[in-house]
Motif scaffolding. Structure first.
Motif, short mmCIF file in Angstrom:
data_model
loop_
_atom_site.label_atom_id
_atom_site.label_comp_id
_atom_site.label_asym_id
_atom_site.label_seq_id
_atom_site.Cartn_x
_atom_site.Cartn_y
_atom_site.Cartn_z
N ASN A 175 51.04 -26.61 -42.67
CA ASN A 175 50.07 -27.57 -43.19
C ASN A 175 50.75 -28.90 -43.53
O ASN A 175 51.97 -29.06 -43.40
N TYR A 176 49.93 -29.86 -43.95
CA TYR A 176 50.41 -31.21 -44.21
C TYR A 176 51.47 -31.25 -45.31
O TYR A 176 52.33 -32.13 -45.33
N ALA A 177 51.41 -30.27 -46.21
CA ALA A 177 52.39 -30.19 -47.31
C ALA A 177 53.69 -29.55 -46.86
O ALA A 177 54.64 -29.45 -47.64
N GLY A 178 53.77 -29.09 -45.61
CA GLY A 178 54.98 -28.47 -45.09
C GLY A 178 55.04 -26.97 -45.28
O GLY A 178 56.06 -26.35 -44.94
N THR A 179 53.99 -26.36 -45.78
CA THR A 179 53.97 -24.92 -45.98
C THR A 179 53.70 -24.20 -44.66
O THR A 179 52.75 -24.53 -43.95
N VAL A 180 54.54 -23.22 -44.35
CA VAL A 180 54.34 -22.41 -43.15
C VAL A 180 53.42 -21.25 -43.50
O VAL A 180 53.70 -20.48 -44.43
N LEU A 181 52.34 -21.12 -42.76
CA LEU A 181 51.34 -20.08 -43.00
C LEU A 181 51.37 -19.06 -41.87
O LEU A 181 51.10 -19.40 -40.71
N GLU A 182 51.71 -17.82 -42.20
CA GLU A 182 51.66 -16.72 -41.23
C GLU A 182 50.31 -16.03 -41.40
O GLU A 182 50.05 -15.43 -42.45
N ILE A 183 49.47 -16.13 -40.40
CA ILE A 183 48.08 -15.71 -40.52
C ILE A 183 47.73 -14.65 -39.49
O ILE A 183 48.08 -14.79 -38.31
N GLN A 184 47.02 -13.63 -39.92
CA GLN A 184 46.39 -12.70 -39.00
C GLN A 184 44.89 -12.84 -39.18
O GLN A 184 44.36 -12.63 -40.27
N ALA A 185 44.21 -13.25 -38.11
CA ALA A 185 42.76 -13.46 -38.16
C ALA A 185 42.05 -12.37 -37.38
O ALA A 185 42.49 -11.99 -36.29
N TYR A 186 40.98 -11.87 -37.94
CA TYR A 186 40.10 -10.91 -37.26
C TYR A 186 38.69 -11.47 -37.24
O TYR A 186 38.28 -12.17 -38.19
N ARG A 187 37.97 -11.13 -36.19
CA ARG A 187 36.59 -11.61 -36.06
C ARG A 187 35.78 -10.55 -35.32
O ARG A 187 36.12 -10.17 -34.20
N SER A 188 34.74 -10.05 -35.96
CA SER A 188 33.84 -9.12 -35.29
C SER A 188 32.49 -9.78 -35.10
O SER A 188 32.03 -10.57 -35.94
N VAL A 189 31.86 -9.47 -33.97
CA VAL A 189 30.53 -10.00 -33.65
C VAL A 189 29.63 -8.81 -33.34
O VAL A 189 29.97 -7.97 -32.50
N SER A 190 28.49 -8.74 -34.01
CA SER A 190 27.56 -7.62 -33.83
C SER A 190 26.15 -8.14 -33.61
O SER A 190 25.70 -9.06 -34.31
N SER A 211 12.95 -12.41 -30.90
CA SER A 211 14.07 -12.75 -31.77
C SER A 211 15.39 -12.28 -31.18
O SER A 211 15.43 -11.35 -30.37
N VAL A 212 16.46 -12.93 -31.60
CA VAL A 212 17.82 -12.47 -31.36
C VAL A 212 18.63 -12.89 -32.58
O VAL A 212 18.40 -13.96 -33.16
N ALA A 213 19.54 -12.03 -33.00
CA ALA A 213 20.36 -12.34 -34.16
C ALA A 213 21.71 -11.66 -34.02
O ALA A 213 21.83 -10.61 -33.40
N PHE A 214 22.73 -12.29 -34.59
CA PHE A 214 24.06 -11.69 -34.58
C PHE A 214 24.77 -11.97 -35.89
O PHE A 214 24.50 -12.96 -36.58
N ARG A 215 25.66 -11.05 -36.21
CA ARG A 215 26.46 -11.14 -37.43
C ARG A 215 27.92 -11.35 -37.05
O ARG A 215 28.45 -10.65 -36.18
N THR A 216 28.58 -12.31 -37.68
CA THR A 216 30.03 -12.45 -37.52
C THR A 216 30.69 -12.16 -38.86
O THR A 216 30.24 -12.63 -39.91
N SER A 217 31.74 -11.36 -38.81
CA SER A 217 32.56 -11.09 -39.99
C SER A 217 33.97 -11.57 -39.67
O SER A 217 34.61 -11.08 -38.73
N ASN A 218 34.43 -12.54 -40.43
CA ASN A 218 35.69 -13.23 -40.15
C ASN A 218 36.65 -13.01 -41.30
O ASN A 218 36.25 -13.06 -42.47
N SER A 219 37.92 -12.77 -40.99
CA SER A 219 38.88 -12.52 -42.07
C SER A 219 40.23 -13.15 -41.78
O SER A 219 40.62 -13.30 -40.61
N LEU A 220 40.91 -13.53 -42.85
CA LEU A 220 42.29 -14.01 -42.80
C LEU A 220 43.15 -13.12 -43.68
O LEU A 220 42.77 -12.82 -44.82
N THR A 221 44.30 -12.71 -43.17
CA THR A 221 45.28 -11.96 -43.95
C THR A 221 46.57 -12.76 -44.04
O THR A 221 47.03 -13.31 -43.03
N ASN A 222 47.15 -12.85 -45.22
CA ASN A 222 48.44 -13.50 -45.41
C ASN A 222 49.53 -12.55 -44.94
O ASN A 222 49.84 -11.57 -45.61
N LYS A 223 50.12 -12.84 -43.79
CA LYS A 223 51.16 -12.00 -43.21
C LYS A 223 52.56 -12.49 -43.53
O LYS A 223 53.55 -11.94 -43.05
N GLY A 224 52.65 -13.53 -44.36
CA GLY A 224 53.96 -14.07 -44.71
C GLY A 224 54.55 -13.43 -45.95
O GLY A 224 54.05 -12.43 -46.46
#
Length: 419
Positions: A175-190, A211-224
């Motif tokens: 990031n702009y502050a110089g912090t290194v972010l180790e991220i694991q992202a998951y995303r499910s679509v239903s 009609s049509v509808a979908f659900r997204t579930s999004n997550s971030l895990t701190n892997k650092g």
């Protein structure tokens, strides 16, 4: 029962670069009923977009209802996007906006806007913890770059079943502050079944609607190894929904009318003209015709967990429902470093329009939601849910849904910006 219509998995160990045009696997040629590659569909239809995107992503996934009417198109290769959906099968209107010309390349140095009815970005875009500017860089367009994991890189397919696809991406960002972010992202679509639409929105679907509808579930895990806090900075999740505008399309945002402070930030790209925005009895209306570039945001004290739009030309009611945390700290995403970093908005809306030189990416409009800052210790996870619902059919029936969910009828919505 909800079932997956088809799943073309990319064979081999390599992925083509995102600006190349890959051809479908040979196996797709044997998929008669479900393969639309050889079938002609009118532009603007779901079938047309399936045809087009099959040529770009051979791992394309389509989820559909048992009767084939409700369909949702997901792309692992293009950052786990929900590209578009339909309430009437292949011949139905394609609800997502697809930027066809962006697939021809070359790869853009700043952002590759392929479109998509729902994409996951990470924030903040600007500010002292920005993920889009290198440390110390001046916050201007020349230095702005969307991180590759949410711009050009493919995501991994983790699993899929009759109703849901799960995708993931590991990334290292600074990031702009110089912090290194180790991220694991998951995303499910239903795909969301009709009975669950009713439960989600507290309605009874009228029989004369589709009609049509979908659900997204999004997550971030701190892997650092280090905690993400107010000193190091923390990312947030950012769902952006791109839809096609019309002359009679209006974004509708209910807000908390009893809280103190401003209702909305309206000057992200210059102040929105007064004849394009309206406040009335706890509902904000924003003209979504794709003819004037403007963005607004609703702060946490004012935000509700629901927004939507009504297109009076094509008679489409769209509802977006998302997680909110009124006590959460939301990141300021403006391209400046002199604002408090945790004073941002909890949802946004955008109407596209021509730039000063007359060029235009769209037209399209967006409804967006963001998560609070992910203040996470190593191994901790934050999840953000964001759902999209489309309804077409009898106008009276759509009005009943809009009144129940948004607090206003479609007839009232249509009157707001009529001259």
């Amino acid at each position: 029962m909800i079932q997956r219509a088809f799943l073309f998995l990319l064979a081999g160990t390599c992925l083509f670069s995102c600006n190349s045009e890959s051809k479908p696997d040979d196996s797709s040629k044997d998929s008669t009923a479900e393969n639309t590659t050889m079938t002609q569909h009118n532009k603007g239809s779901f079938g047309y977009d399936v045809n087009f995107l099959q040529q770009k992503d051979s791992s394309l996934i389509v989820l559909k209802s048992e009767d084939g009417q409700s369909q949702v198109l997901v792309s692992p290769r293009y950052q786990a996007k929900v590209f578009t959906s339909s309430a009437n099968g292949l011949n139905g209107k394609s609800f997502g906006w697809v930027n066809y010309k962006a697939f021809d390349g070359p790869v853009d140095a700043h952002m590759n806007a392929y479109g998509g009815e729902d994409r996951l970005w990470l924030g903040p875009e600007g500010g002292v913890f920005s993920l889009y500017f290198k440390p110390g860089a001046k916050m201007e367009f020349a230095n702005w770059k969307t991180p590759a994991p949410i711009d050009t890189e493919a995501w991994a397919l983790e699993s899929s079943d009759a109703a849901t696809v799960v995708l993931s991406k590991n990334m290292t960002l600074t990031n702009y502050a110089g912090t290194v972010l180790e991220i694991q992202a998951y995303r499910s679509v239903s795909l969301i079944a009709p009975q669950d639409i009713n439960a989600d929105l507290g309605i009874e679907l009228p029989q004369d609607t589709k009609s049509v509808a979908f659900r997204t579930s999004n997550s971030l895990t701190n892997k650092g190894q280090n905690t993400w806090d107010e000193k190091t900075g923390a990312p947030c999740m950012w769902n952006l929904d791109m839809f096609t505008p019309s002359e009679a399309c209006t974004i509708v945002i209910p807000y908390n009318n009893t809280a103190n402070g401003k209702v909305a930030t309206t000057d992200y790209f210059g102040e929105i003209a007064k004849d394009r925005i309206n406040y009335n009895n706890g509902i904000l209306y924003f003209k979504a015709d794709g003819k004037s570039r403007g963005k607004l945001g609703i702060p946490p004290a004012r935000v509700k967990n629901i927004a939507g739009s009504y297109d009076g030309v094509d008679n489409i009611l769209t509802i977006v429902k998302y997680d909110i945390n009124p006590s959460g700290k939301y990141l300021n995403q403006e391209w400046r470093t002199d604002r408090a970093p945790f004073s941002g908005d909890a949802m946004n809306a955008y109407n596209d329009g021509p730039l000063e030189d007359g060029t235009q990416m769209g037209p399209f409009y967006e409804i967006e939601s963001v998560s609070p800052a992910a203040f996470l210790k190593p191994g901790e996870k934050l999840t953000h849910n964001h759902n999209v619902y489309h309804f077409t059919g009898n106008k009276t029936a759509l009005s009943q849904i809009a009144k129940k969910v948004l607090g206003v009828s479609v007839e009232e919505i249509e009157k707001v910006f009529k001259k």
